[in-house]
Design an enzyme around this catalytic site. Structure first.
Site, PDB file in Angstrom:
ATOM      1  N   ASP A 113     -45.374  19.067 -96.496  1.00  6.92           N
ATOM      2  CA  ASP A 113     -44.660  17.773 -96.830  1.00  6.92           C
ATOM      3  C   ASP A 113     -45.506  16.669 -96.608  1.00  6.92           C
ATOM      4  OD1 ASP A 113     -44.990  17.873 -93.967  1.00  6.92           O
ATOM      5  OD2 ASP A 113     -42.919  17.770 -93.471  1.00  6.92           O
ATOM      6  N   ASP A 147     -46.770  23.069 -79.995  1.00  2.00           N
ATOM      7  CA  ASP A 147     -46.807  24.327 -80.132  1.00  2.00           C
ATOM      8  C   ASP A 147     -47.699  24.687 -81.057  1.00  2.00           C
ATOM      9  OD1 ASP A 147     -45.441  23.460 -82.475  1.00  2.00           O
ATOM     10  OD2 ASP A 147     -43.444  23.783 -81.394  1.00  2.00           O
ATOM     11  N   ASP A 158     -48.792  27.173 -84.534  1.00  5.99           N
ATOM     12  CA  ASP A 158     -48.147  27.660 -85.570  1.00  5.99           C
ATOM     13  C   ASP A 158     -49.462  28.499 -86.544  1.00  5.99           C
ATOM     14  OD1 ASP A 158     -45.766  27.222 -84.896  1.00  5.99           O
ATOM     15  OD2 ASP A 158     -45.674  25.693 -86.576  1.00  5.99           O
TER      16      ASP A 158
END
Length: 476
Positions: free
Chosen positions: A169, A74, A76
């Site tokens: 992260d 996907d 983002d």
């Protein structure tokens, strides 16, 4: 007092230097991203935001996968526009979430997730962002909260891009791609780590794990998916912080477990969880299953099958996967209850209740998924009853195909009769006449176990004695 103020300022500056990276813009000659692989939906969102005067980038996993030559799952978008500023720019856009507020922009069934740059925890006392006053009301709304362990409960405080990058992260996930200028923006040597195939946490790993314990599982998932080595400083604190996973809401843990086991790298993910000491307690009843040879063989076969289906471009049902993962315990309980005298189907229903109730304490399996799991399990004894009544009702059941695939896995691992699985395979391919013959042959080979022997009632003899019972009658 002055000395304390100077010390505080210097320490704050030192922490900022450690956390915030230097912006590096990488041109096409170095990144070589093929922009034609970007969907029109993602390009439309980026360009619409930029035309409205905002910054906007493709971000995170999509950029990482494009750089690795992989197909992103996907796309983002990250922007300096707040959710309230993003939503009016699109015809079909919806504000989502409370813990992290974002916008979903819809293009048919496709969703582009748009998130606002977020501030680092250290910077969230400042009322402005780079002199921009438009986000002041957000900072004043107490949209950031942590619990006693340091886990972030809610975080909707906006900030500049360098702070947003510091909050992500891993270095390889903190890359931003601007398709308009065709540049990749890198703050933490993510491209370098990508080329070295190394997974490295941004900032102090122990602190980052306390902020969000799910990052412990993400280390395992990305190391498995990308076949990356884990940086020693990222790996070192994992074992001692594994207990933090107990603080993660069960619904979120369920979502992360789906990602671990249903993205085409389930076997590798489980191996990483074992190496990192994270498998124990994640799925409590799986721990025991994996300690038993037959249970482990079945679970491994299920994960292998799931990986193969995804590699072939097929779908993998979470209901089927979780039915497989919990089957060793259900089966063990089922056998024990039958030994106590319960009928097979009633015993299986009771075993399913016990296992799912125990699992619910740790993992919030969605109701629709648990219902499907029960149906897959309940069809197993019915598939063994090859009479016209049971055969045709099983074949018409909505979960028949999943139950049959489940039976095949059981047969492969010695948990079910291979002849039964073969019989059902032949039955599905046969015409009506051949099906009738298959049922008749199965009946001759093994009579219906539901038929119980009944004895005739004792009748009083004429002389007041008892008449000996007749021979048993197997007819129901």
């Amino acid at each position: 007092m002055i000395r304390k103020l100077i010390t505080r300022l210097l320490n704050g500056k030192s922490r900022s230097v450690k956390t915030l990276g230097k912006r590096v813009e990488i041109g096409r000659a170095q990144h070589q991203i093929d922009a034609s692989r970007l969907p029109n939906s993602a390009l439309t969102v980026v360009r619409t935001l930029q035309q409205a005067g905002f910054e906007a980038y493709i971000v995170g996993g999509a950029v990482r996968d494009l750089l690795l030559g992989l197909k992103p799952k996907d796309f983002d978008v990250a922007t300096n526009a707040t959710p309230e500023q993003v939503k009016p720019l699109f015809r079909r856009a919806f504000l989502i979430g409370r813990r992290f507020r974002i916008v979903h922009v819809m293009f048919g069934r496709e969703i582009i997730e748009v998130s606002t740059f977020r501030a680092t925890l250290e910077a969230q006392t400042s009322p402005t962002v780079d002199g921009d006053e438009r986000n002041t009301h957000e900072l004043a709304g107490k949209h950031h909260a942590v619990d006693a362990s340091g886990r972030v409960l809610r975080d909707n405080v906006w900030g500049p891009q360098d702070q947003d990058a510091a909050r992500r992260d891993f270095t390889v996930n903190a890359l931003y791609y601007d398709p308009t200028r065709d540049i990749v923006v890198d703050y933490h040597h993510g491209l370098r780590d990508l080329k070295a195939r190394t997974l490295r946490m941004i900032g102090d790993p122990a602190t980052r794990y306390r902020e969000d314990p799910v990052r412990l599982l993400r280390v395992a998932r990305f190391a498995a998916k990308l076949a990356f080595a884990i940086d020693p400083s990222t790996r070192a604190p994992i074992a001692e912080h594994a207990e933090l996973l107990r603080n993660v809401p069960s619904a979120r843990l369920f979502d992360e477990t789906i990602k671990l086991l249903q993205t085409g790298h389930a076997l590798a993910s489980l191996e990483q969880l074992r190496r990192l000491g994270l498998h124990a307690g994640l799925l409590p009843l799986i721990d025991l299953a994996l300690s038993q040879p037959q249970g482990e063989a079945f679970v491994m076969a299920a994960l292998r099958d799931t990986d193969a289906r995804i590699a072939e471009g097929k779908t993998a049902s979470p209901s089927f996967l979780f039915a497989c993962l919990l089957w060793p315990q259900v089966n063990s309980e089922w056998v024990a209850l039958q030994a106590e005298g319960l009928p097979a189907i009633a015993a299986l229903d009771q075993a399913a209740d016990a296992v799912l109730s125990a699992q619910a304490e740790r993992l919030a399996i969605q109701r629709r998924i648990s219902v499907d799991m029960r149906e897959i399990w309940s069809l197993q004894p019915r598939l063994a009853r090859r009479t016209p009544r049971y055969v045709h009702s099983a074949l018409e059941h909505p979960r028949f195909r999943a139950a049959f695939d489940f039976l095949l896995l059981r047969a492969q691992t010695g948990d079910a009769d291979p002849e039964l699985a073969s019989w059902w395979e032949s039955f599905q391919e046969a015409d009506d006449a051949a099906r009738a013959e298959l049922i008749e042959r199965a009946g001759r080979a093994s009579p219906d176990p539901a038929k119980r022997k009944r004895r005739r009632r004792k009748k009083p003899a004429a002389d007041g004695g008892e008449v000996k019972p007749a021979e048993p009658d197997a007819t129901p």
